[in-house]
Every structure is written in C-alpha cells, then in structure tokens.
Write an enzyme that holds these catalytic residues in place. Structure first.
Site, PDB file in Angstrom:
ATOM      1  N   ARG A  18       0.930  -1.261   0.142  1.00 34.49           N
ATOM      2  CA  ARG A  18      -0.011  -0.195   0.057  1.00 34.49           C
ATOM      3  C   ARG A  18       0.952   1.191  -0.094  1.00 34.49           C
ATOM      4  NH1 ARG A  18      -4.475   3.081  -0.940  1.00 34.49           N
ATOM      5  NH2 ARG A  18      -5.147   4.208   1.037  1.00 34.49           N
ATOM      6  N   GLY A  19       0.647   2.129  -0.906  1.00 39.81           N
ATOM      7  CA  GLY A  19       1.141   3.436  -0.795  1.00 39.81           C
ATOM      8  C   GLY A  19       2.428   3.815  -1.896  1.00 39.81           C
ATOM      9  N   ARG A  23       5.859   2.091  -2.836  1.00 39.83           N
ATOM     10  CA  ARG A  23       6.408   1.517  -4.295  1.00 39.83           C
ATOM     11  C   ARG A  23       7.573   2.288  -4.725  1.00 39.83           C
ATOM     12  NH1 ARG A  23       2.348   4.506  -7.264  1.00 39.83           N
ATOM     13  NH2 ARG A  23       0.915   3.236  -6.120  1.00 39.83           N
ATOM     14  N   GLY A  50      -8.431  -0.610 -18.767  1.00 40.32           N
ATOM     15  CA  GLY A  50      -9.591  -0.894 -19.346  1.00 40.32           C
ATOM     16  C   GLY A  50     -10.312  -2.245 -18.715  1.00 40.32           C
ATOM     17  N   GLU A  84      -7.587  -8.177  -0.739  1.00 35.76           N
ATOM     18  CA  GLU A  84      -6.509  -9.084  -1.423  1.00 35.76           C
ATOM     19  C   GLU A  84      -5.959  -9.988  -0.360  1.00 35.76           C
ATOM     20  OE1 GLU A  84      -4.389  -5.777  -4.520  1.00 35.76           O
ATOM     21  OE2 GLU A  84      -3.017  -6.551  -2.695  1.00 35.76           O
TER      22      GLU A  84
END
Length: 164
Positions: A18-19, A23, A50, A84
């Site tokens: 997360r975050g 990352r 998409g 997740e």
C-alpha cells in the site's frame, strides 16, 4: 477459480502493498531484484488499462505461485488491500500458494492485535466498511490479519543495511 490456458501461473510472485512511498522505495528495489533473477513479479502498474481491476487482480493472485504481502503502517487503511489479503490466504489454503509476509517498519504484534499505527489505519478501513454494512468483511479481515501475523515472516526492523 480463474481458468487459464496454460498450466503455469501467469506470475511467479504477486506483491501486495500500500502506498506510493513504499512503491517508489522498498517495492521498486524488491521488484528489480526479482527481475534480475528472472522471477516474473506482478505490480499494479502491470495492469492492462480498461480491465476490471478487481476481477483481474483476484485472478492474478490466484494464478501466482507466491504472494509477498508487505505490511506498512498504512496497509490496513485500504479495504482493497485487506480484501487482497483475504484472497491471498484463501489461495494459500486451497491452492497451496506460498505466502511471505514482510513487516516494513511495522511490528508484527501490531498487525495481530490491531494496535499502534497499524491498528489506527485498520480502524479507518473498518469504519468505512461498517458504514456500508459489511461487517462480515471486517471479520474476515481481522481473521486474515491474525493468521498472517503468525506465518514465518521478515521484519525489516531486524535487518541492517550494509554498504559495500
């Protein structure tokens, strides 16, 4: 279970985190290390635009050999990250997937007991779900956090950086 055209999973490793700050730091180094060893790892940037992100991510988790879950202080403020995690632990039970928890500047006890900054972040996500009327999901998250915190793990506080 998602169907695949080959018998080999799409990715060797699914990385759950997360975050942006994690990352651009720890996760990018981990991902590069995997690439250098020719380990096919999945990050959310790999996603095809998409596609329905939730269904595609759940299928990607299911089709991976290993999931690396990186707990940072704000991991638990994301209901999606917690969903997740529930999926990852489900794949561990039903498919025998390997799960490697990494506690990045987070005490594993805070994850198990929902205390400290991690517990505060969880409260944010929990209140959002309670407002939506999804208490079953909150119970699944609590169970998943307790379960993963007792799996053999890596705690970043126990490793020192060595400069060469």
């Amino acid at each position: 279970m998602a169907s695949t055209s080959s018998t080999r999973p799409s990715y060797d490793v699914f990385i759950s985190y997360r975050g942006k700050y994690i990352r651009d730091g720890f996760v990018s180094h981990l991902f590069n290390a995997f690439q250098q060893k020719q380990i096919n790892a999945f990050l959310d940037e790999n996603h095809c635009k998409g596609e329905d992100i939730s269904l595609a991510l759940l299928a990607t988790i299911e089709e991976s050999y290993v999931s690396v879950v990186i707990f940072s202080q704000n991991y638990a403020d994301s209901s999606w990250c917690l969903d997740e995690l529930v999926k990852i632990l489900g794949c561990r039970k039903t498919l025998g997937q390997i799960v490697l928890p990494v506690f990045y500047h987070v005490d594993p006890t805070d994850v198990q007991e929902l205390t400290g900054n991690f517990g505060e972040a969880f409260t944010i996500a929990k209140h959002g779900e309670e407002l939506k009327g999804c208490l079953d999901g909150v119970e699944q998250w609590c169970h998943a956090l307790m379960e993963i915190s007792i799996i053999k793990q890596w705690d970043s506080r126990n490793f020192k950086l060595h400069m060469f």
